[in-house]
Design a protein around this motif. Structure first.
Motif, mmCIF file in Angstrom:
data_model
loop_
_atom_site.group_PDB
_atom_site.id
_atom_site.type_symbol
_atom_site.label_atom_id
_atom_site.label_comp_id
_atom_site.label_asym_id
_atom_site.label_seq_id
_atom_site.Cartn_x
_atom_site.Cartn_y
_atom_site.Cartn_z
ATOM 1 N N VAL A 28 -16.371 27.785 -81.513
ATOM 2 C CA VAL A 28 -15.963 26.784 -80.518
ATOM 3 C C VAL A 28 -14.993 27.458 -79.551
ATOM 4 O O VAL A 28 -13.912 27.898 -79.937
ATOM 5 N N PHE A 29 -15.393 27.533 -78.267
ATOM 6 C CA PHE A 29 -14.616 28.223 -77.245
ATOM 7 C C PHE A 29 -14.162 27.236 -76.197
ATOM 8 O O PHE A 29 -14.924 26.370 -75.776
ATOM 9 N N LEU A 30 -12.900 27.385 -75.757
ATOM 10 C CA LEU A 30 -12.276 26.440 -74.838
ATOM 11 C C LEU A 30 -11.558 27.224 -73.753
ATOM 12 O O LEU A 30 -10.915 28.242 -74.030
ATOM 13 N N GLY A 31 -11.665 26.758 -72.504
ATOM 14 C CA GLY A 31 -10.971 27.420 -71.416
ATOM 15 C C GLY A 31 -11.195 26.699 -70.110
ATOM 16 O O GLY A 31 -11.851 25.656 -70.055
ATOM 17 N N ALA A 32 -10.653 27.283 -69.037
ATOM 18 C CA ALA A 32 -10.780 26.691 -67.704
ATOM 19 C C ALA A 32 -11.186 27.757 -66.699
ATOM 20 O O ALA A 32 -10.466 28.013 -65.726
ATOM 21 N N PRO A 33 -12.355 28.404 -66.887
ATOM 22 C CA PRO A 33 -12.787 29.399 -65.897
ATOM 23 C C PRO A 33 -13.316 28.708 -64.650
ATOM 24 O O PRO A 33 -13.608 27.511 -64.654
ATOM 25 N N SER A 34 -13.463 29.472 -63.579
ATOM 26 C CA SER A 34 -14.042 28.919 -62.353
ATOM 27 C C SER A 34 -15.516 28.605 -62.593
ATOM 28 O O SER A 34 -16.117 29.050 -63.579
ATOM 29 N N ALA A 35 -16.099 27.842 -61.697
ATOM 30 C CA ALA A 35 -17.512 27.468 -61.844
ATOM 31 C C ALA A 35 -18.404 28.706 -61.832
ATOM 32 O O ALA A 35 -19.385 28.786 -62.580
ATOM 33 N N ARG A 36 -18.057 29.677 -61.016
ATOM 34 C CA ARG A 36 -18.854 30.907 -60.953
ATOM 35 C C ARG A 36 -18.806 31.658 -62.280
ATOM 36 O O ARG A 36 -19.831 32.087 -62.797
ATOM 37 N N VAL A 37 -17.619 31.830 -62.844
ATOM 38 C CA VAL A 37 -17.473 32.526 -64.122
ATOM 39 C C VAL A 37 -18.160 31.729 -65.233
ATOM 40 O O VAL A 37 -18.842 32.298 -66.081
ATOM 41 N N ARG A 38 -18.013 30.403 -65.197
ATOM 42 C CA ARG A 38 -18.665 29.556 -66.203
ATOM 43 C C ARG A 38 -20.178 29.744 -66.182
ATOM 44 O O ARG A 38 -20.813 29.905 -67.219
ATOM 45 N N ASP A 39 -20.779 29.780 -64.985
ATOM 46 C CA ASP A 39 -22.223 29.959 -64.874
ATOM 47 C C ASP A 39 -22.656 31.351 -65.352
ATOM 48 O O ASP A 39 -23.690 31.495 -65.998
ATOM 49 N N LEU A 40 -21.862 32.362 -65.045
ATOM 50 C CA LEU A 40 -22.174 33.710 -65.522
ATOM 51 C C LEU A 40 -22.054 33.792 -67.040
ATOM 52 O O LEU A 40 -22.898 34.411 -67.707
ATOM 53 N N LEU A 41 -21.014 33.175 -67.597
ATOM 54 C CA LEU A 41 -20.861 33.157 -69.059
ATOM 55 C C LEU A 41 -22.039 32.444 -69.713
ATOM 56 O O LEU A 41 -22.578 32.901 -70.726
ATOM 57 N N TRP A 42 -22.460 31.321 -69.146
ATOM 58 C CA TRP A 42 -23.560 30.558 -69.733
ATOM 59 C C TRP A 42 -24.877 31.357 -69.685
ATOM 60 O O TRP A 42 -25.655 31.325 -70.618
#
Length: 141
Positions: A28-42
């Motif tokens: 379970v991972f929690l954070g507040a990355p930017s939308a761009r970083v979130r999409d790259l992580l996904w």
């Protein structure tokens, strides 16, 4: 706020996510990355989950206040009058009937009626091609 939940995924993927998110419980991972970083992580999560599955939930500007995506999960997000709900498959319902003329589901699993013929010449895998040719040709001595 972004939450990624991994189930049965490689430990390398978990280590990769800890660069940007905090692992508050195993998988379970929690954070507040930017939308761009979130999409790259996904996209990385979807590529490297292996046999596992993943769920992404993040804060967005909708009526619910969040959105989520799934990868290799039996529950699928569906839109219902502007709200995103998770659709669970019902294990008690029978599968839908097959269209007329369709093969039964186990037809592909049956063995073919005539198996292909086996090669008659036996070769030794430890021999080179030249040795096998010499071995198979009659000697003239």
């Amino acid at each position: 706020m972004t939450v990624i939940i991994l189930t049965n995924c490689p430990s390398g993927l978990r280590g990769f996510l800890t660069r940007w998110l905090l692992e508050i419980s195993p998988g379970v991972f929690l954070g507040a990355p930017s939308a761009r970083v979130r999409d790259l992580l996904w996209s990385e999560v979807c590529q490297y989950t292996g046999q596992g599955r993943a769920l992404l939930a993040y804060q967005t500007n909708t009526e619910q206040g969040f959105a989520f995506e799934t990868h290799d999960h039996s529950w699928h997000p569906t839109d219902h009058e502007g709200l995103t709900l998770l659709r669970r498959p019902n294990p008690n319902t029978p599968p839908p009937p097959s269209p007329a003329g369709a093969k039964p589901p186990n037809a592909a699993a049956t063995a073919p009626a005539n198996p292909p013929p086996k090669p008659t010449q036996q070769t030794n895998p430890k021999m080179t091609d030249n040795q096998q040719v010499t071995k198979n040709t009659p000697s003239t001595t």
